[in-house]
Motif scaffolding. Sequence first.
Motif, PDB file in Angstrom:
ATOM      1  N   GLN A  55       0.829  -1.205   0.000  1.00  0.00           N
ATOM      2  CA  GLN A  55       0.000   0.000   0.000  1.00  0.00           C
ATOM      3  C   GLN A  55       0.867   1.259   0.000  1.00  0.00           C
ATOM      4  N   SER A  56       1.960   1.234   0.749  1.00  0.00           N
ATOM      5  CA  SER A  56       2.879   2.383   0.753  1.00  0.00           C
ATOM      6  C   SER A  56       3.546   2.549  -0.604  1.00  0.00           C
ATOM      7  N   VAL A  57       3.894   1.436  -1.232  1.00  0.00           N
ATOM      8  CA  VAL A  57       4.499   1.486  -2.565  1.00  0.00           C
ATOM      9  C   VAL A  57       3.502   2.093  -3.552  1.00  0.00           C
ATOM     10  N   PHE A  58       2.255   1.659  -3.497  1.00  0.00           N
ATOM     11  CA  PHE A  58       1.253   2.196  -4.419  1.00  0.00           C
ATOM     12  C   PHE A  58       1.047   3.690  -4.208  1.00  0.00           C
ATOM     13  N   ARG A  59       1.002   4.119  -2.963  1.00  0.00           N
ATOM     14  CA  ARG A  59       0.806   5.545  -2.664  1.00  0.00           C
ATOM     15  C   ARG A  59       2.005   6.393  -3.101  1.00  0.00           C
ATOM     16  N   ALA A  60       3.156   5.736  -3.303  1.00  0.00           N
ATOM     17  CA  ALA A  60       4.359   6.460  -3.704  1.00  0.00           C
ATOM     18  C   ALA A  60       4.399   6.750  -5.207  1.00  0.00           C
ATOM     19  N   PHE A  61       3.365   6.345  -5.940  1.00  0.00           N
ATOM     20  CA  PHE A  61       3.300   6.688  -7.365  1.00  0.00           C
ATOM     21  C   PHE A  61       2.845   8.141  -7.478  1.00  0.00           C
ATOM     22  N   ASP A  62       3.795   9.022  -7.196  1.00  0.00           N
ATOM     23  CA  ASP A  62       3.523  10.457  -7.162  1.00  0.00           C
ATOM     24  C   ASP A  62       4.492  11.183  -8.104  1.00  0.00           C
ATOM     25  N   ARG A  63       4.477  12.476  -8.037  1.00  0.00           N
ATOM     26  CA  ARG A  63       5.339  13.295  -8.909  1.00  0.00           C
ATOM     27  C   ARG A  63       6.820  12.963  -8.720  1.00  0.00           C
ATOM     28  N   THR A  64       7.248  12.763  -7.485  1.00  0.00           N
ATOM     29  CA  THR A  64       8.654  12.472  -7.211  1.00  0.00           C
ATOM     30  C   THR A  64       9.096  11.188  -7.894  1.00  0.00           C
ATOM     31  N   LEU A  65       8.304  10.121  -7.773  1.00  0.00           N
ATOM     32  CA  LEU A  65       8.643   8.863  -8.441  1.00  0.00           C
ATOM     33  C   LEU A  65       8.614   9.041  -9.952  1.00  0.00           C
ATOM     34  N   PHE A  66       7.594   9.731 -10.452  1.00  0.00           N
ATOM     35  CA  PHE A  66       7.478   9.916 -11.893  1.00  0.00           C
ATOM     36  C   PHE A  66       8.700  10.644 -12.448  1.00  0.00           C
ATOM     37  N   GLU A  67       9.154  11.677 -11.764  1.00  0.00           N
ATOM     38  CA  GLU A  67      10.342  12.409 -12.209  1.00  0.00           C
ATOM     39  C   GLU A  67      11.583  11.526 -12.144  1.00  0.00           C
ATOM     40  N   PHE A  68      11.647  10.644 -11.152  1.00  0.00           N
ATOM     41  CA  PHE A  68      12.758   9.709 -11.018  1.00  0.00           C
ATOM     42  C   PHE A  68      12.811   8.748 -12.214  1.00  0.00           C
TER      43      PHE A  68
END
Length: 141
Positions: A14-27
């Motif tokens: 669940q934490s991994v899924f919630r981490a699909f945010d702008r920061t991950l996308f830019e990474f």
Amino acid sequence: MKIILRSDVKGDWQSVFRAFDRTLFEFLLPPGAKLLRFDGSRSGDIVHLRFPLNMEWKSKITQDHEENEHAFFVDEGVILPLGLKNWHHEHHVFKDGDGARIEDRITFSMGNTVLTMLTYPFLYLAFLPRVWQYKKYFKNF
């Protein structure tokens, strides 16, 4: 044509899924790409990129869902570069033991079977680094 890539990562699913945010996308962005807009990973959100040579890519999140031990969202191409005619990208996160498994399921078409088959290796190689990028990003999760 379909591409499926899997990554086993550390962290609660669940934490991994919630981490699909702008920061991950830019990474995850390839070199030279610029993020013009990122609304999020929920239905109705828009993601808009610009690549070198002034190529644009805009996707709309058309589905998102979370249930027991699995969550996903889907982006579909609105503006696509390089002659792509269809883009459907499912981002799945599953509970996998003490960690999580991320699956990218990509379905695309160039509108012509031969062109689609010729494009497959290039798109596969373009997305393959995500397997290691996810592992690196979630290493300390």
